[in-house]
Design a protein around this motif. Sequence first.
Motif, short mmCIF file in Angstrom:
data_model
loop_
_atom_site.label_atom_id
_atom_site.label_comp_id
_atom_site.label_asym_id
_atom_site.label_seq_id
_atom_site.Cartn_x
_atom_site.Cartn_y
_atom_site.Cartn_z
N LEU A 44 0.83 -1.21 0.00
CA LEU A 44 0.00 0.00 0.00
C LEU A 44 0.86 1.26 0.00
N ALA A 45 2.00 1.22 0.69
CA ALA A 45 2.91 2.37 0.71
C ALA A 45 3.44 2.64 -0.69
N GLY A 46 3.69 1.59 -1.45
CA GLY A 46 4.12 1.78 -2.83
C GLY A 46 3.05 2.42 -3.68
N LYS A 47 1.81 2.16 -3.35
CA LYS A 47 0.68 2.68 -4.12
C LYS A 47 0.27 4.08 -3.67
N TYR A 48 0.23 4.31 -2.34
CA TYR A 48 -0.31 5.56 -1.79
C TYR A 48 0.74 6.45 -1.12
N GLY A 49 1.95 5.96 -1.00
CA GLY A 49 3.00 6.71 -0.31
C GLY A 49 3.10 6.28 1.14
N ARG A 55 -0.10 6.87 8.27
CA ARG A 55 -1.15 7.59 9.02
C ARG A 55 -2.46 6.83 8.99
N SER A 56 -2.83 6.33 7.83
CA SER A 56 -4.10 5.61 7.70
C SER A 56 -4.12 4.34 8.52
N LEU A 57 -2.97 3.67 8.59
CA LEU A 57 -2.89 2.40 9.32
C LEU A 57 -2.42 2.57 10.75
N LYS A 58 -2.17 3.81 11.15
CA LYS A 58 -1.69 4.14 12.49
C LYS A 58 -0.38 3.43 12.81
N LEU A 59 0.56 3.57 11.87
CA LEU A 59 1.89 3.00 12.02
C LEU A 59 2.91 4.11 12.19
N ASP A 60 4.01 3.81 12.85
CA ASP A 60 5.10 4.76 12.99
C ASP A 60 5.82 4.85 11.64
N VAL A 61 5.93 6.04 11.09
CA VAL A 61 6.52 6.23 9.76
C VAL A 61 7.94 5.70 9.69
N THR A 62 8.76 5.97 10.69
CA THR A 62 10.15 5.54 10.68
C THR A 62 10.25 4.02 10.67
N VAL A 63 9.49 3.37 11.51
CA VAL A 63 9.49 1.91 11.56
C VAL A 63 9.01 1.37 10.22
N HIS A 64 7.97 1.97 9.68
CA HIS A 64 7.41 1.51 8.41
C HIS A 64 8.46 1.62 7.30
N GLN A 65 9.17 2.74 7.23
CA GLN A 65 10.19 2.91 6.20
C GLN A 65 11.30 1.88 6.36
N ASN A 66 11.76 1.65 7.56
CA ASN A 66 12.82 0.67 7.79
C ASN A 66 12.36 -0.73 7.38
N GLN A 67 11.14 -1.09 7.73
CA GLN A 67 10.63 -2.41 7.39
C GLN A 67 10.48 -2.55 5.88
N SER A 68 10.00 -1.52 5.20
CA SER A 68 9.79 -1.62 3.76
C SER A 68 11.10 -1.73 3.02
N LEU A 69 12.16 -1.15 3.54
CA LEU A 69 13.45 -1.26 2.89
C LEU A 69 13.93 -2.71 2.89
N ARG A 70 13.61 -3.48 3.89
CA ARG A 70 14.03 -4.87 3.97
C ARG A 70 13.26 -5.75 2.99
#
Length: 72
Positions: A44-49, A55-70
Amino acid sequence: MANQNQRALPPDLARVRERLAAWRQTKQPGARIPAPLWKMAVRLAGKYGVTRTARSLKLDVTVHQNQSLRWD
């Protein structure tokens, strides 16, 4: 007029938000988000940013970015 936070979420974001909410209600303290839910969030981040998805999923942006990089 509705502001940006009040606009309806796209159906795919709304579904994952509901799944995360259900998981949060039953999780043990300190539990990590299950890999399948993270993978959905990454797609979804690839599709919507990252910011909108986090924000929509109530996730921490930094954690989300680190996880998506893996997973890329």
